[in-house]
Design a protein around this motif. Structure first.
Motif, short mmCIF file in Angstrom:
data_model
loop_
_atom_site.label_atom_id
_atom_site.label_comp_id
_atom_site.label_asym_id
_atom_site.label_seq_id
_atom_site.Cartn_x
_atom_site.Cartn_y
_atom_site.Cartn_z
N PHE A 1 13.91 -10.32 2.49
CA PHE A 1 13.79 -8.83 1.97
C PHE A 1 15.17 -8.22 1.84
CE2 PHE A 1 14.30 -8.24 6.43
CZ PHE A 1 14.57 -6.82 6.70
N ARG A 2 14.80 -7.08 1.13
CA ARG A 2 16.23 -6.29 1.06
C ARG A 2 15.56 -4.74 0.96
NH1 ARG A 2 19.70 -7.46 -3.61
NH2 ARG A 2 18.63 -9.40 -3.66
N CYS A 3 16.65 -3.70 1.47
CA CYS A 3 15.87 -2.34 1.56
C CYS A 3 16.28 -1.41 0.33
CB CYS A 3 16.61 -1.84 3.04
SG CYS A 3 16.11 -2.65 4.36
N VAL A 4 15.60 -0.36 0.27
CA VAL A 4 16.09 0.69 -0.74
C VAL A 4 16.13 1.96 0.20
CG1 VAL A 4 15.07 -0.47 -2.68
CG2 VAL A 4 13.69 1.16 -1.56
N ALA A 5 16.66 3.08 -0.34
CA ALA A 5 16.80 4.29 0.11
C ALA A 5 16.67 5.41 -0.74
CB ALA A 5 17.97 4.61 1.07
N ASP A 6 16.09 6.59 -0.51
CA ASP A 6 16.18 7.70 -1.23
C ASP A 6 17.37 8.42 -1.43
OD1 ASP A 6 13.16 7.09 -2.14
OD2 ASP A 6 12.55 7.98 -0.19
N ASN A 7 17.56 9.09 -2.27
CA ASN A 7 18.74 9.90 -2.27
C ASN A 7 18.78 11.16 -1.72
OD1 ASN A 7 21.50 10.49 -2.99
ND2 ASN A 7 20.92 11.64 -4.95
N LYS A 8 18.76 10.95 -0.25
CA LYS A 8 18.56 12.26 0.57
C LYS A 8 19.93 12.11 1.64
CE LYS A 8 13.44 12.20 0.84
NZ LYS A 8 12.37 11.82 1.58
N ALA B 1 9.71 5.20 17.74
CA ALA B 1 10.78 5.33 18.51
C ALA B 1 12.05 4.69 18.41
CB ALA B 1 10.23 5.22 19.96
N LEU B 2 11.80 3.69 17.33
CA LEU B 2 12.93 2.95 17.18
C LEU B 2 14.10 3.45 16.78
CD1 LEU B 2 11.29 0.08 14.91
CD2 LEU B 2 12.15 -0.49 17.08
N PRO B 3 15.26 3.26 17.39
CA PRO B 3 16.57 3.84 16.99
C PRO B 3 16.88 3.70 15.55
CG PRO B 3 17.01 2.46 18.71
CD PRO B 3 15.56 2.11 18.27
N THR B 4 17.39 4.79 14.82
CA THR B 4 17.53 4.72 13.38
C THR B 4 18.88 5.02 12.95
OG1 THR B 4 15.40 5.77 13.03
CG2 THR B 4 16.76 6.13 11.29
N VAL B 5 19.35 4.08 12.01
CA VAL B 5 20.60 4.37 11.67
C VAL B 5 20.56 4.54 9.99
CG1 VAL B 5 22.84 2.53 11.13
CG2 VAL B 5 21.32 2.21 13.19
N LYS B 6 21.40 5.50 9.58
CA LYS B 6 21.18 5.79 8.19
C LYS B 6 22.69 5.82 7.61
CE LYS B 6 17.15 9.06 8.65
NZ LYS B 6 16.77 10.51 8.55
N PHE C 1 19.92 -5.51 14.68
CA PHE C 1 18.69 -4.80 14.61
C PHE C 1 17.98 -5.27 16.02
CE2 PHE C 1 14.01 -5.60 13.25
CZ PHE C 1 13.77 -4.46 13.94
N VAL C 2 17.61 -6.64 16.10
CA VAL C 2 17.00 -7.10 17.37
C VAL C 2 17.74 -6.81 18.49
CG1 VAL C 2 16.65 -9.11 18.28
CG2 VAL C 2 15.87 -8.91 15.97
N LYS C 3 19.15 -7.00 18.38
CA LYS C 3 19.80 -6.37 19.52
C LYS C 3 19.68 -5.06 20.26
CE LYS C 3 23.46 -9.94 19.26
NZ LYS C 3 24.90 -10.15 19.14
N ALA C 4 19.64 -4.01 19.05
CA ALA C 4 19.49 -2.64 19.34
C ALA C 4 18.03 -2.27 19.83
CB ALA C 4 19.82 -1.77 17.85
N ALA D 1 9.73 -2.72 9.74
CA ALA D 1 10.35 -2.42 11.10
C ALA D 1 12.01 -2.20 11.10
CB ALA D 1 9.96 -3.41 12.41
N TYR D 2 12.49 -3.19 10.14
CA TYR D 2 13.96 -3.24 10.21
C TYR D 2 14.29 -2.01 9.25
CZ TYR D 2 18.47 -4.43 8.39
OH TYR D 2 19.87 -4.21 8.06
N CYS D 3 13.41 -1.87 8.34
CA CYS D 3 13.69 -0.66 7.30
C CYS D 3 13.78 0.72 8.05
CB CYS D 3 12.66 -0.75 6.16
SG CYS D 3 12.81 -2.03 5.14
N LYS D 4 12.71 0.70 8.92
CA LYS D 4 12.38 2.21 9.66
C LYS D 4 13.72 2.34 10.61
CE LYS D 4 9.20 4.56 12.23
NZ LYS D 4 8.80 5.27 11.18
N TRP D 5 14.26 1.13 11.34
CA TRP D 5 15.25 1.39 12.07
C TRP D 5 16.66 1.78 11.02
CZ3 TRP D 5 19.56 -2.52 12.01
CH2 TRP D 5 20.56 -2.24 12.75
N ALA D 6 16.78 1.16 9.97
CA ALA D 6 17.94 1.40 9.38
C ALA D 6 17.79 2.80 8.41
CB ALA D 6 18.22 0.22 8.27
N GLY D 7 16.77 3.30 8.59
CA GLY D 7 16.68 4.50 7.76
C GLY D 7 16.39 4.33 6.26
N LYS D 8 15.59 3.15 6.28
CA LYS D 8 15.51 3.00 4.54
C LYS D 8 14.01 2.70 4.63
CE LYS D 8 20.11 0.72 4.69
NZ LYS D 8 20.84 -0.44 4.19
N ARG D 9 13.75 1.80 3.55
CA ARG D 9 12.24 1.48 3.12
C ARG D 9 12.20 0.23 2.19
NH1 ARG D 9 10.94 2.96 -2.17
NH2 ARG D 9 12.31 4.91 -2.85
#
Length: 380
Positions: free
Chosen positions: A373-380, A62-67, A119-122, A213-221
């Motif tokens: 950490f740092r995040c990655v994202a797929d080309n979608k 249910a975490l808000p997602t930012v992409k 992320f924590v504020k959101a 958790a952060y990655c999920k919110w940011a639309g990443k992994r």
């Protein structure tokens, strides 16, 4: 501050003069594919006091997602030789093997305090270091008869670096790590410290669960270990470091590491004793900053010490996701994930964690002053 004594399975078990040791046997023998050089592999991340083993933490959908791909660079896919590059290599870096990865987006730098604060504020998320451990849950993951740690250990806390006044044995991590109540991402050195003016520093005291958790919110992994190493190499397949092969302490400062005698003397040639602001040093060939030093970075993969020995497939492996489970013969009861890149505590005499092939590991709920950490994202 009381000094922590730690069980070999990685939990805080006693304080100060109280000590307790378990003799553990690996769950199954490891048959290496190459002769093992008898050496002690130690690191600023080796056998340190883990927070607690393998807590189960749910990451709500249910975490808000930012992409957005803002602040990321595209890393084209390719094939490379993954694993050991020089004589400093540890046994879990062998054998060198061929892998290929698809293209992906990657954060140009480690996630910062400002980004994590957004992320924590959101979401209202509370990190593992800010939560009091539940002994009834912890003991389910431990050998029968494991005694309960003292009440002053079962508190919201994390591990902070403490510089000793003189030379100390490098196999006694308690000489430079303190389990400090109130240490967390907002208070990196413990109570009385804060992150004011450090918005662009990497966030630390982050567990694997927090990073996910952060990655999920940011639309990443989180990156796979293979993706991380491919990115760290920056197009320089076969080189030892992200910048090439020049030793870390030769020439100009290339990363935030420990210069001098670890852990008591740091000449601060790189101008930073603790973490440095992101992008303080030159980027690698892909435009990525801090792929060596500053803070260790979480990967998605489970850690197994013998994983590379299962990857010798003719023609290589496409997009490896790591082993199906975790196993570390030094701590066979604990579930661990891979961490990469080294930190401000790494030094050639002790760690060399900034080598692109260097593998390390930590329990999923561990948070420390040199782990982010740092995040990655797929080309979608």
């Amino acid at each position: 501050m009381k000094r922590i004594k730690v069980l070999s399975l990685g939990i805080v078990a006693a304080i100060a003069a109280t000590s307790l040791a378990f003799v553990e046997k690996p769950a199954k023998p490891i048959t290496p594919a190459r002769p093992i050089v008898k050496k002690v592999a130690i690191c600023c991340e080796s056998n340190i006091p883990k927070r607690f083993p393998s807590l189960t933490v749910s990451v709500t959908s249910a975490l808000p997602t930012v992409k957005s791909h803002s602040g990321m660079v595209w890393i084209s896919g390719g094939s490379y030789a993954m694993g050991a590059d020089n004589k400093q290599a540890a046994d879990d870096e062998y054998p060198k093997h061929r892998v290929s990865v698809k293209g992906f987006w990657m954060d140009v730098s480690e996630v910062t305090n400002a980004q994590f604060e957004n992320f924590v504020k959101a979401t209202g998320y509370v990190t593992i270091a800010q939560r009091k451990p539940d002994w009834n849950e912890l003991k389910k993951q431990l050998p029968p008869g494991t005694p309960k740690p003292a009440d002053d250990v079962l508190v919201a806390a994390s591990l902070v670096f403490k510089q000793p006044k003189g030379a100390v044995p490098l196999n006694d991590y308690s000489q430079w790590w303190d389990w400090k109540k109130g240490a967390d991402w907002k208070h990196p050195h413990g109570p009385g410290s804060d992150i004011k003016g450090k918005e662009n520093f990497p966030v630390v005291h982050i567990s694997w669960f927090d990073a996910v958790a952060y990655c999920k919110w940011a639309g990443k992994r989180l990156p796979t270990e293979a993706e991380w190493e491919w990115a760290a190499r920056g197009g320089r397949d076969g080189n030892v470091y992200p910048w090439g092969n020049e030793p870390v302490d030769e020439g100009k400062a290339k990363a935030n590491t420990w210069q001098g005698d670890f852990p008591n003397i740091n000449t601060v040639k790189d101008k930073f004793f603790y973490t440095a602001p992101t992008r303080s040093f030159a980027a690698n060939g892909y435009g990525l900053y801090d792929m060596a030093g500053n803070v260790w970075e979480w990967c998605a993969d489970y850690y197994r010490n013998d994983y590379y020995k299962t990857t010798t497939r003719v023609g290589g492996i496409a997009d490896p996701k790591g082993p199906a489970d975790s196993y570390d013969p030094a701590e066979p009861y604990t579930k661990k994930r891979v961490i990469r890149g080294g930190s401000f505590l790494c030094n050639d005499s002790y760690c060399s964690g900034y080598r692109v092939a260097r593998r390390m590991k930590s329990t999923e709920d561990s948070g420390m002053e040199h782990l982010g950490f740092r995040c990655v994202a797929d080309n979608k």
